[in-house]
Design a protein around this motif. Sequence first.
Motif, mmCIF file in Angstrom:
data_model
loop_
_atom_site.group_PDB
_atom_site.id
_atom_site.type_symbol
_atom_site.label_atom_id
_atom_site.label_comp_id
_atom_site.label_asym_id
_atom_site.label_seq_id
_atom_site.Cartn_x
_atom_site.Cartn_y
_atom_site.Cartn_z
ATOM 1 N N GLN A 102 4.966 7.848 -1.090
ATOM 2 C CA GLN A 102 5.323 9.267 -0.964
ATOM 3 C C GLN A 102 5.338 9.943 -2.326
ATOM 4 O O GLN A 102 4.791 11.038 -2.490
ATOM 5 N N ILE A 103 5.957 9.291 -3.303
ATOM 6 C CA ILE A 103 6.035 9.862 -4.654
ATOM 7 C C ILE A 103 4.630 9.992 -5.236
ATOM 8 O O ILE A 103 4.241 11.041 -5.751
ATOM 9 N N TYR A 104 3.846 8.923 -5.139
ATOM 10 C CA TYR A 104 2.514 8.900 -5.741
ATOM 11 C C TYR A 104 1.574 9.907 -5.080
ATOM 12 O O TYR A 104 0.787 10.570 -5.753
ATOM 13 N N SER A 105 1.672 10.044 -3.777
ATOM 14 C CA SER A 105 0.777 10.954 -3.044
ATOM 15 C C SER A 105 0.959 12.411 -3.463
ATOM 16 O O SER A 105 0.032 13.207 -3.338
ATOM 17 N N GLN A 106 2.121 12.754 -3.969
ATOM 18 C CA GLN A 106 2.358 14.128 -4.425
ATOM 19 C C GLN A 106 1.405 14.520 -5.559
ATOM 20 O O GLN A 106 1.087 15.688 -5.739
ATOM 21 N N PHE A 107 0.931 13.520 -6.316
ATOM 22 C CA PHE A 107 0.044 13.808 -7.444
ATOM 23 C C PHE A 107 -1.401 14.037 -7.008
ATOM 24 O O PHE A 107 -2.213 14.508 -7.788
ATOM 25 N N PHE A 108 -1.723 13.671 -5.770
ATOM 26 C CA PHE A 108 -3.097 13.787 -5.274
ATOM 27 C C PHE A 108 -3.124 14.484 -3.914
ATOM 28 O O PHE A 108 -3.549 13.913 -2.923
ATOM 29 N N PRO A 109 -2.690 15.753 -3.885
ATOM 30 C CA PRO A 109 -2.606 16.449 -2.596
ATOM 31 C C PRO A 109 -3.976 16.707 -1.963
ATOM 32 O O PRO A 109 -4.070 16.916 -0.765
ATOM 33 N N GLN A 110 -5.037 16.640 -2.767
ATOM 34 C CA GLN A 110 -6.374 16.935 -2.255
ATOM 35 C C GLN A 110 -7.036 15.749 -1.554
ATOM 36 O O GLN A 110 -8.079 15.892 -0.953
ATOM 37 N N GLY A 111 -6.411 14.589 -1.626
ATOM 38 C CA GLY A 111 -7.007 13.403 -1.008
ATOM 39 C C GLY A 111 -5.933 12.548 -0.362
ATOM 40 O O GLY A 111 -4.764 12.942 -0.291
ATOM 41 N N ASP A 112 -6.332 11.373 0.089
ATOM 42 C CA ASP A 112 -5.382 10.437 0.698
ATOM 43 C C ASP A 112 -5.143 9.291 -0.282
ATOM 44 O O ASP A 112 -5.996 8.419 -0.454
ATOM 45 N N ALA A 113 -3.983 9.309 -0.908
ATOM 46 C CA ALA A 113 -3.666 8.312 -1.943
ATOM 47 C C ALA A 113 -2.953 7.088 -1.383
ATOM 48 O O ALA A 113 -2.614 6.170 -2.133
ATOM 49 N N THR A 114 -2.745 7.027 -0.080
ATOM 50 C CA THR A 114 -1.939 5.965 0.514
ATOM 51 C C THR A 114 -2.439 4.565 0.184
ATOM 52 O O THR A 114 -1.662 3.705 -0.243
ATOM 53 N N THR A 115 -3.732 4.323 0.377
ATOM 54 C CA THR A 115 -4.267 2.978 0.166
ATOM 55 C C THR A 115 -4.239 2.600 -1.310
ATOM 56 O O THR A 115 -3.841 1.493 -1.672
ATOM 57 N N TYR A 116 -4.638 3.531 -2.180
ATOM 58 C CA TYR A 116 -4.612 3.234 -3.611
ATOM 59 C C TYR A 116 -3.171 2.983 -4.066
ATOM 60 O O TYR A 116 -2.912 2.069 -4.858
ATOM 61 N N ALA A 117 -2.236 3.775 -3.542
ATOM 62 C CA ALA A 117 -0.822 3.586 -3.896
ATOM 63 C C ALA A 117 -0.347 2.198 -3.476
ATOM 64 O O ALA A 117 0.460 1.574 -4.170
ATOM 65 N N HIS A 118 -0.863 1.690 -2.363
ATOM 66 C CA HIS A 118 -0.523 0.331 -1.916
ATOM 67 C C HIS A 118 -0.981 -0.698 -2.961
ATOM 68 O O HIS A 118 -0.225 -1.586 -3.359
ATOM 69 N N PHE A 119 -2.242 -0.565 -3.422
ATOM 70 C CA PHE A 119 -2.769 -1.507 -4.423
ATOM 71 C C PHE A 119 -2.005 -1.375 -5.740
ATOM 72 O O PHE A 119 -1.713 -2.370 -6.406
ATOM 73 N N LEU A 120 -1.682 -0.145 -6.098
ATOM 74 C CA LEU A 120 -0.942 0.112 -7.327
ATOM 75 C C LEU A 120 0.455 -0.507 -7.245
ATOM 76 O O LEU A 120 0.924 -1.149 -8.185
ATOM 77 N N PHE A 121 1.106 -0.328 -6.099
ATOM 78 C CA PHE A 121 2.441 -0.901 -5.880
ATOM 79 C C PHE A 121 2.388 -2.415 -6.064
ATOM 80 O O PHE A 121 3.227 -2.996 -6.762
ATOM 81 N N ASP A 122 1.381 -3.054 -5.448
ATOM 82 C CA ASP A 122 1.231 -4.508 -5.581
ATOM 83 C C ASP A 122 1.050 -4.927 -7.033
ATOM 84 O O ASP A 122 1.569 -5.958 -7.461
ATOM 85 N N ALA A 123 0.295 -4.136 -7.790
ATOM 86 C CA ALA A 123 0.054 -4.476 -9.193
ATOM 87 C C ALA A 123 1.338 -4.326 -10.029
ATOM 88 O O ALA A 123 1.590 -5.115 -10.931
ATOM 89 N N PHE A 124 2.156 -3.319 -9.712
ATOM 90 C CA PHE A 124 3.423 -3.136 -10.428
ATOM 91 C C PHE A 124 4.473 -4.166 -10.014
ATOM 92 O O PHE A 124 5.335 -4.532 -10.802
ATOM 93 N N ASP A 125 4.414 -4.634 -8.772
ATOM 94 C CA ASP A 125 5.422 -5.552 -8.233
ATOM 95 C C ASP A 125 5.146 -6.980 -8.724
ATOM 96 O O ASP A 125 4.720 -7.852 -7.974
ATOM 97 N N ALA A 126 5.432 -7.198 -9.999
ATOM 98 C CA ALA A 126 5.081 -8.464 -10.650
ATOM 99 C C ALA A 126 5.749 -9.672 -9.999
ATOM 100 O O ALA A 126 5.146 -10.738 -9.893
ATOM 101 N N ASP A 127 6.991 -9.527 -9.541
ATOM 102 C CA ASP A 127 7.679 -10.674 -8.949
ATOM 103 C C ASP A 127 7.437 -10.780 -7.439
ATOM 104 O O ASP A 127 7.996 -11.647 -6.775
ATOM 105 N N ARG A 128 6.594 -9.886 -6.902
ATOM 106 C CA ARG A 128 6.132 -9.935 -5.510
ATOM 107 C C ARG A 128 7.285 -9.951 -4.501
ATOM 108 O O ARG A 128 7.231 -10.614 -3.489
ATOM 109 N N ASN A 129 8.342 -9.174 -4.784
ATOM 110 C CA ASN A 129 9.479 -9.155 -3.867
ATOM 111 C C ASN A 129 9.497 -7.925 -2.960
ATOM 112 O O ASN A 129 10.466 -7.704 -2.235
ATOM 113 N N GLY A 130 8.452 -7.112 -3.017
ATOM 114 C CA GLY A 130 8.360 -5.973 -2.110
ATOM 115 C C GLY A 130 9.130 -4.743 -2.536
ATOM 116 O O GLY A 130 9.225 -3.776 -1.783
#
Length: 197
Positions: free
Chosen positions: A57-85
């Motif tokens: 939700q936070i990330y999608s605000q930066f890209f109102p012209q497109g659908d950032a949901t899937t990219y935000a998922h990949f980005l979240f996984d990359a930031f979640d270093a300890d893989r705890n969700g």
Amino acid sequence: ADSSDAEVELSAVRHQPEELEQLLARTKFTKKELQSLYRGFKSECPSGLVDEETFKQIYSQFFPQGDATTYAHFLFDAFDADRNGALCFQDFVVGLSVLLRGTVQEKLKWAFNLYDINKDGYITKEEMLEVMKAIYDMMGRCTQPTLRDSVPAEHVELFFQKMDRNRDGVVTFEEFLETCQKDKDIMSSMQIFENVI
């Protein structure tokens, strides 16, 4: 008084991040920058943790012209270093430090991890295509002229031909690193991360 208030606040948080000194050692941010980032993080995420839905939700605000949901998922996984969700301040700030202030090699390691969706140490053509499609979806209508649906696949095909040096169908970190560092076109297209983070 303001900086000591922030330190007290930083040490009193319920989901306590690493001590400030440890974050100073692990990132390339100053104490003031960390305190400012922490205040911003806490105002968006009062609990001190961000789940994937909130991140999207936070990330999608930066890209109102497109659908950032899937990219935000990949980005979240990359930031979640300890893989705890969930992302804590430490996960967020360590990743951000690499992206904004890291060496070329650190940034490429982070990018490799983003593309390596299943985290097996290899990037397949399918993984690269999933991430590439997500980037195109996120950019949405702002890409002019409007791109054909086949463009992400063509982009991936070109990348893969250059990167898969031993032609075994997967790209290792060594192949990724070597190709990216030698190829100016790939390096400039990798700069997209700095624009979409």
